[in-house]
Design a protein around this motif. Structure first.
Motif, PDB file in Angstrom:
ATOM      1  N   VAL A   2       0.860  -1.174   0.000  1.00 18.77           N
ATOM      2  CA  VAL A   2       0.000   0.000   0.000  1.00 18.77           C
ATOM      3  C   VAL A   2       0.903   1.232   0.000  1.00 18.77           C
ATOM      4  N   ARG A   3       0.504   2.268  -0.756  1.00 19.04           N
ATOM      5  CA  ARG A   3       1.297   3.494  -0.855  1.00 19.04           C
ATOM      6  C   ARG A   3       0.436   4.688  -0.448  1.00 19.04           C
ATOM      7  N   LEU A   4       0.990   5.538   0.407  1.00 16.72           N
ATOM      8  CA  LEU A   4       0.297   6.717   0.898  1.00 16.72           C
ATOM      9  C   LEU A   4       1.141   7.961   0.638  1.00 16.72           C
ATOM     10  N   GLN A   5       0.484   9.079   0.358  1.00 16.70           N
ATOM     11  CA  GLN A   5       1.175  10.369   0.308  1.00 16.70           C
ATOM     12  C   GLN A   5       0.780  11.155   1.548  1.00 16.70           C
ATOM     13  N   ALA A   6       1.762  11.460   2.368  1.00 17.79           N
ATOM     14  CA  ALA A   6       1.480  12.169   3.615  1.00 17.79           C
ATOM     15  C   ALA A   6       1.090  13.610   3.333  1.00 17.79           C
TER      16      ALA A   6
ATOM     17  N   ASN B 292       5.653  13.691   0.912  1.00 16.63           N
ATOM     18  CA  ASN B 292       6.399  12.498   0.500  1.00 16.63           C
ATOM     19  C   ASN B 292       5.469  11.292   0.386  1.00 16.63           C
ATOM     20  N   TYR B 293       5.952  10.302  -0.363  1.00 16.92           N
ATOM     21  CA  TYR B 293       5.205   9.053  -0.553  1.00 16.92           C
ATOM     22  C   TYR B 293       5.833   7.958   0.294  1.00 16.92           C
ATOM     23  N   TYR B 294       4.947   7.139   0.908  1.00 11.98           N
ATOM     24  CA  TYR B 294       5.404   6.058   1.781  1.00 11.98           C
ATOM     25  C   TYR B 294       4.801   4.748   1.294  1.00 11.98           C
ATOM     26  N   THR B 295       5.681   3.858   0.837  1.00 12.95           N
ATOM     27  CA  THR B 295       5.259   2.558   0.295  1.00 12.95           C
ATOM     28  C   THR B 295       5.513   1.496   1.347  1.00 12.95           C
ATOM     29  N   PHE B 296       4.430   0.893   1.865  1.00 17.95           N
ATOM     30  CA  PHE B 296       4.519  -0.197   2.825  1.00 17.95           C
ATOM     31  C   PHE B 296       4.490  -1.515   2.063  1.00 17.95           C
ATOM     32  N   ASN B 297       5.520  -2.316   2.184  1.00 13.77           N
ATOM     33  CA  ASN B 297       5.559  -3.665   1.621  1.00 13.77           C
ATOM     34  C   ASN B 297       5.574  -4.670   2.764  1.00 13.77           C
ATOM     35  N   VAL B 298       4.811  -5.742   2.620  1.00 11.53           N
ATOM     36  CA  VAL B 298       4.766  -6.772   3.664  1.00 11.53           C
ATOM     37  C   VAL B 298       4.561  -8.126   3.012  1.00 11.53           C
ATOM     38  N   GLY B 299       5.089  -9.173   3.637  1.00 13.09           N
ATOM     39  CA  GLY B 299       4.918 -10.531   3.117  1.00 13.09           C
ATOM     40  C   GLY B 299       3.472 -10.987   3.205  1.00 13.09           C
ATOM     41  N   ALA B 300       3.212 -12.198   2.694  1.00 10.28           N
ATOM     42  CA  ALA B 300       1.838 -12.704   2.607  1.00 10.28           C
ATOM     43  C   ALA B 300       1.594 -13.907   3.501  1.00 10.28           C
ATOM     44  N   ASN B 301       2.425 -14.123   4.523  1.00  7.83           N
ATOM     45  CA  ASN B 301       2.192 -15.236   5.434  1.00  7.83           C
ATOM     46  C   ASN B 301       0.906 -15.014   6.218  1.00  7.83           C
ATOM     47  N   ALA B 302       0.076 -16.049   6.306  1.00  6.73           N
ATOM     48  CA  ALA B 302      -1.201 -15.933   7.001  1.00  6.73           C
ATOM     49  C   ALA B 302      -1.092 -16.251   8.481  1.00  6.73           C
ATOM     50  N   THR B 303      -0.159 -17.115   8.863  1.00  6.50           N
ATOM     51  CA  THR B 303      -0.076 -17.565  10.256  1.00  6.50           C
ATOM     52  C   THR B 303       1.353 -17.518  10.766  1.00  6.50           C
ATOM     53  N   ALA B 304       2.131 -16.555  10.305  1.00  2.81           N
ATOM     54  CA  ALA B 304       3.527 -16.449  10.724  1.00  2.81           C
ATOM     55  C   ALA B 304       3.986 -15.007  10.587  1.00  2.81           C
ATOM     56  N   ASP B 305       5.157 -14.727  11.142  1.00  5.76           N
ATOM     57  CA  ASP B 305       5.751 -13.404  10.983  1.00  5.76           C
ATOM     58  C   ASP B 305       5.983 -13.107   9.507  1.00  5.76           C
ATOM     59  N   ASN B 306       5.984 -11.825   9.174  1.00  9.79           N
ATOM     60  CA  ASN B 306       6.220 -11.409   7.796  1.00  9.79           C
ATOM     61  C   ASN B 306       7.388 -10.429   7.717  1.00  9.79           C
ATOM     62  N   VAL B 307       8.162 -10.547   6.636  1.00  5.23           N
ATOM     63  CA  VAL B 307       9.152  -9.512   6.322  1.00  5.23           C
ATOM     64  C   VAL B 307       8.405  -8.262   5.872  1.00  5.23           C
ATOM     65  N   MET B 308       9.063  -7.128   5.933  1.00  2.00           N
ATOM     66  CA  MET B 308       8.401  -5.906   5.491  1.00  2.00           C
ATOM     67  C   MET B 308       9.441  -4.833   5.182  1.00  2.00           C
ATOM     68  N   SER B 309       8.976  -3.721   4.641  1.00  2.00           N
ATOM     69  CA  SER B 309       9.823  -2.554   4.418  1.00  2.00           C
ATOM     70  C   SER B 309       8.930  -1.335   4.328  1.00  2.00           C
ATOM     71  N   LEU B 310       9.529  -0.172   4.578  1.00  2.00           N
ATOM     72  CA  LEU B 310       8.861   1.101   4.381  1.00  2.00           C
ATOM     73  C   LEU B 310       9.767   1.945   3.494  1.00  2.00           C
ATOM     74  N   LEU B 311       9.340   2.155   2.249  1.00  2.00           N
ATOM     75  CA  LEU B 311      10.132   2.906   1.289  1.00  2.00           C
ATOM     76  C   LEU B 311       9.609   4.334   1.209  1.00  2.00           C
ATOM     77  N   GLU B 312      10.488   5.302   1.427  1.00  2.00           N
ATOM     78  CA  GLU B 312      10.106   6.709   1.387  1.00  2.00           C
ATOM     79  C   GLU B 312      10.685   7.365   0.145  1.00  2.00           C
ATOM     80  N   THR B 313       9.845   8.054  -0.617  1.00  2.00           N
ATOM     81  CA  THR B 313      10.304   8.779  -1.812  1.00  2.00           C
ATOM     82  C   THR B 313       9.684  10.171  -1.816  1.00  2.00           C
ATOM     83  N   SER B 314      10.382  11.083  -2.434  1.00  2.00           N
ATOM     84  CA  SER B 314       9.848  12.434  -2.601  1.00  2.00           C
ATOM     85  C   SER B 314       9.025  12.538  -3.877  1.00  2.00           C
ATOM     86  N   PHE B 315       8.875  11.456  -4.589  1.00  2.00           N
ATOM     87  CA  PHE B 315       8.173  11.416  -5.876  1.00  2.00           C
ATOM     88  C   PHE B 315       7.191  10.263  -5.895  1.00  2.00           C
TER      89      PHE B 315
END
Length: 476
Positions: free
Chosen positions: A160-164, A234-257
């Motif tokens: 999901v991507r949001l612009q603050a 700025n734009y904030y892109t939240f990436n997260v894994g797709a595990n249903a019953t376990a921990d997930n990897v993730m990242s938060l990517l910040e861009t000015s564009f």
């Protein structure tokens, strides 16, 4: 196969709890199958077998063992079995085996209930992937509902991507992934830190071992994670894994564009057995926006990324010659190639997904091609074999590459040669002549390669008889 069923009420009112049903496959006739019924108290298989009289029809599935809990009905426990399996009733050891016209329907209804329950369980598991993002970032792009935004599936992960539209100090606002809906959030399960006070970092990979990442919690457990400093616009892109019953990897990517999208991907034969990938973007990428072609020959157990070059909306990248069928797709990232490669070494292939701003994976199918094979792979820009990789076994033997080049019709224009294996059968019989049909000839090895053989005494193994614009580029 063992199938467990719940308690059911049979038509005559007696309640029998079916604990388990073991089904064995048999091709015997039912009247000779020795079919028996075993209760939890007494083994009646011998009586059932001796009294069984079937119709002689062949059964594809033979109920070999049924374990039933005793029905509380005094000393006479009644077991209802399938119509037409037994022709008469027999009583032994205070157990009665009778026929019923309704048990078959009850049995199949139980199977339907079991399968429906199984499908419901699997659907719940599939739905239980992170589907809603709660965040303190205020945004109108996209519009939020109840401080929440639906998460989209992108390739094999979720995004999901949001612009603050408001700035926030570090650790001032929180985040969490959960299920349910924006209007009716459900935190069973949820993905957020398990302890308080954990703040994310931007533009970095968050493995499952990190306390500030998407940890798996049930029954509302866990604590909302905290966000780093948020900059309005700025734009904030939240990436997260797709595990249903376990921990997930993730990242938060910040861009000015707002990242460009990859609107088109095409491929063509390249030089030296390579593949040229042409990429079209929705606009001119930002200077810090990288376009990568990720390729693999083993279903992405391992993979390599190539940085595309170009300008405007047109970009290209070359996949070098591969030994097997190759799959690839294109993704954009604000992370540099060196950082991604280093994280892959440490954390594995999931780093690529978490580094993604946008991608084009051919609607989930990825793009693919089969590389040319042969010890000597030749590609030319003109001639009857233009842009068609052609394999040869030698340079100088009759019907080898030099003989074909000397004819001047098959390979014309710019000719490239990739040596993919050692060649030990050269004779030196054919020299490469001058030709106006091909304008240049380049030879490169794939790895360390040796060209050898036995030539006539005093004659060279490789001979150029007036040929010009020939480059043999070995390994340093």
């Amino acid at each position: 196969m063992t199938i467990f069923y719940p308690a059911v009420a049979l038509p005559h009112g007696n309640k029998i709890r079916l604990q388990k049903i073991n089904i064995a496959v048999s091709n015997q006739y039912c009247c000779n199958a020795g079919i028996g019924i075993v209760s939890t108290a007494t083994n009646l298989s011998s009586q059932a077998s001796s009294n069984a009289k079937g119709f002689g029809q062949r059964l594809s599935a033979n109920l070999s063992t049924i374990a039933l809990a005793k029905a509380e009905e005094g000393n006479n426990n009644q077991i209802h079995y399938i119509k037409n399996l037994f022709m008469k009733t027999t009583t032994s050891n205070n157990y009665t085996i009778t026929t019923t016209t309704n048990f078959m329907n009850t049995f199949y209804n139980l199977k339907k209930i079991f399968l429906l329950s199984l499908l419901t369980f699997l659907s719940i598991c599939a739905f239980a992937q992170p589907s809603i993002l709660f965040t303190g970032i205020t945004t109108t792009t996209p519009a939020q509902s109840n401080s929440r935004t639906a998460v989209s599936t992108v390739g094999g992960f979720r995004q999901v991507r949001l612009q603050a539209n408001t700035s926030h100090a570090a650790s001032a606002v929180g985040w969490a992934f959960h299920v349910g809906s924006t209007g009716t959030p459900d935190y069973n399960p949820n993905w957020r830190p398990q302890s308080a006070g954990n703040t994310l970092s931007v533009n970095t990979f968050i493995p499952t071992s990190f306390a500030n990442g998407a940890k798996y919690n049930t029954s509302g457990a866990g604590n909302d994670g905290l966000l780093p400093a948020i900059t309005s616009g700025n734009y904030y892109t939240f990436n997260v894994g797709a595990n249903a019953t376990a921990d997930n990897v993730m990242s938060l990517l910040e861009t000015s564009f707002n990242p460009v999208t990859v609107s088109g991907v095409s491929q063509a034969v390249g030089t030296y057995g390579s593949r040229t990938i042409t990429i079209t973007t929705s606009g001119t990428p930002n200077a810090s926006e990288n376009i990568f072609v990720r390729y693999s020959t083993n279903s992405y157990s391992t993979s390599t990324i190539v940085l595309a070059t170009g300008s405007g909306t047109t970009w290209t990248a070359n996949i070098p010659w591969q030994t097997a069928a190759t799959s690839f797709y294109v993704y954009t990232s604000n992370r540099p190639k060196a950082s991604i490669d280093a994280d892959v070494v440490t954390y594995g292939q999931g780093v690529h997904d978490m580094s993604t701003l946008n991608l084009n994976n051919n609607s989930g199918a990825n793009y693919s091609y089969t590389p040319p094979t042969g010890s000597i792979i030749v590609t030319s820009t003109a001639g009857s074999a233009a842009n068609t990789p052609t394999a040869y076994t030698t340079f100088t033997v009759a019907a080898g590459l030099f003989s074909v080049l000397n004819t001047g019709t098959v390979h014309q224009g710019s000719v490239t040669v990739l040596v993919t294996a050692d060649v030990s059968t050269e004779s030196g019989a054919t020299a490469l002549n001058a030709s106006a049909n091909w304008t240049s000839l380049g030879v490169q090895p794939s790895g360390a390669r040796t060209i050898s053989g036995a030539s006539t005494a005093g004659a060279p193994l490789i001979s150029f008889a007036g040929a010009d614009n020939v480059t043999i580029d070995g390994l340093n």
